[in-house]
Motif scaffolding. Sequence first.
Motif, PDB file in Angstrom:
ATOM      1  N   UNK A 228       0.863  -1.190   0.000  1.00 49.64           N
ATOM      2  CA  UNK A 228       0.000   0.000   0.000  1.00 49.64           C
ATOM      3  C   UNK A 228       0.894   1.234   0.000  1.00 49.64           C
ATOM      4  N   UNK A 229       0.897   1.941  -1.115  1.00 49.61           N
ATOM      5  CA  UNK A 229       1.772   3.099  -1.266  1.00 49.61           C
ATOM      6  C   UNK A 229       1.196   4.312  -0.553  1.00 49.61           C
ATOM      7  N   UNK A 230       2.075   5.103   0.022  1.00 46.22           N
ATOM      8  CA  UNK A 230       1.655   6.373   0.616  1.00 46.22           C
ATOM      9  C   UNK A 230       1.272   7.329  -0.498  1.00 46.22           C
ATOM     10  N   UNK A 231       0.069   7.893  -0.400  1.00 50.63           N
ATOM     11  CA  UNK A 231      -0.403   8.799  -1.453  1.00 50.63           C
ATOM     12  C   UNK A 231      -0.531  10.241  -0.988  1.00 50.63           C
ATOM     13  N   UNK A 232      -0.065  10.523   0.240  1.00 48.86           N
ATOM     14  CA  UNK A 232      -0.123  11.874   0.762  1.00 48.86           C
ATOM     15  C   UNK A 232      -1.414  12.228   1.461  1.00 48.86           C
ATOM     16  N   UNK A 233      -2.417  11.349   1.391  1.00 43.12           N
ATOM     17  CA  UNK A 233      -3.706  11.667   2.016  1.00 43.12           C
ATOM     18  C   UNK A 233      -3.688  11.438   3.516  1.00 43.12           C
ATOM     19  N   UNK A 234      -2.777  10.586   4.007  1.00 47.19           N
ATOM     20  CA  UNK A 234      -2.750  10.266   5.422  1.00 47.19           C
ATOM     21  C   UNK A 234      -3.963   9.491   5.877  1.00 47.19           C
ATOM     22  N   UNK A 235      -4.552   8.707   4.978  1.00 45.62           N
ATOM     23  CA  UNK A 235      -5.759   7.953   5.338  1.00 45.62           C
ATOM     24  C   UNK A 235      -5.781   6.630   4.589  1.00 45.62           C
ATOM     25  N   UNK A 236      -6.596   5.723   5.075  1.00 42.64           N
ATOM     26  CA  UNK A 236      -6.767   4.409   4.462  1.00 42.64           C
ATOM     27  C   UNK A 236      -8.162   3.906   4.782  1.00 42.64           C
ATOM     28  N   UNK A 237      -8.894   3.493   3.749  1.00 42.84           N
ATOM     29  CA  UNK A 237     -10.208   2.886   3.959  1.00 42.84           C
ATOM     30  C   UNK A 237     -10.024   1.375   4.099  1.00 42.84           C
ATOM     31  N   UNK A 238     -10.420   0.850   5.251  1.00 42.09           N
ATOM     32  CA  UNK A 238     -10.346  -0.592   5.490  1.00 42.09           C
ATOM     33  C   UNK A 238     -11.551  -1.272   4.845  1.00 42.09           C
ATOM     34  N   UNK A 239     -11.274  -2.262   4.001  1.00 45.96           N
ATOM     35  CA  UNK A 239     -12.362  -3.024   3.389  1.00 45.96           C
ATOM     36  C   UNK A 239     -12.794  -4.144   4.333  1.00 45.96           C
TER      37      UNK A 239
END
Length: 374
Positions: free
Chosen positions: A250-261
């Motif tokens: 999971x690459x860092x995209x700068x959003x500082x967030x992650x949606x857990x499925x």
Amino acid sequence: MNAGAGMQDADPGAETRAGILPAQAIAALAEAGGIRAASAFASDQIQPASLDLRLGAKAYRVRTSFLPGATRTVQACVARLSLHAIDLRPGAVLETGCVYIAELQESLALPGDLAAAANPKSSTGRIDVFTRVITDRGEAFDQVEPGYRGPLYAEISPRTFPVLVRTGSRLSQIRFRRGAPRLTESELGLLHARSALVDVGSPSFQGGVAVSVDLSGFDGLIGYRAKRHTGLVDVDAPGRHRAADFWEQLAADGSGSLILDPGQFYILASKESVQVPPDHAAEMVPFDPLVGEFRVHYAGFFDPGFGHAGAGGEGARAVLEVRSRDVPFLLEDGQIVGRLVYERMLAVPGTLYGAGAGSNYQAQGLKLSKHFSL
């Protein structure tokens, strides 16, 4: 570490204090008959504050998870719920979505003032194998009542990867506890002032030391998501599995967030560096449903010396095994996802975590289990 390593002179006051048994006391307990084993302990089976538990010769595929309750033995429940027996001696595949009950090689004859608690080993949690220890007449998972005399069993349920196990495989670990050694909020504050438990200026100590998730990135990654429909993970084969065959980066995209499925399994890491002083042990407590419908950290034991500079672990993060529940959930950088509770040791272990063989996760950052090579 072998059973006799690090033996120290007996503390005459230890038997009256509350605390977690260190390695040398676990060895002494075994020598006195409080721990009984079907075969001699392996040289590294006793850890600084816990004992690895080994699978025995037989397991059973059962229809459902269960607790024996106050009047039944595990074997009586297995006789009613078993679908078939499995010989573990040549090795056996445990499939995802199934529940198994395995005999353990270790049994107990505890004195009346000594209780125990079990947890998955770190490497077990990081491959998403859900395992809990059960006792005869047990009314709670992973809890052994003071004075318990009898066998131990492991409930095993692989969630993401099918696993290959065999007699002697170690999926669980057990800690022995006298009294109630858990630190209060004020005691945590005093311990932190003496030896920083986390590297933040004003940590929260309510219910334990707060641990948050780091989604800013480690060399461009924020974590790993497990792939589905993979091959087997041999639990006794460290470094023999290609990470790319089992994990999506999971690459860092700068959003500082992650949606857990829902139903997906993730490996993430804490924002804080964690330290466990040599005279204490720690445990990650179950998630609080008030902060989100997800579970963090199947493997909750942190040994004395974890992250401790004196044991080569300055800067160790807590790796977080994360699974969402029934709905998608948004995690954000710095969000509190768990709490570490600390307990006093009865004595400093002769060998600290990270100072001897078998300490796979000292000074870790974002790290998969020992089974995988990048």
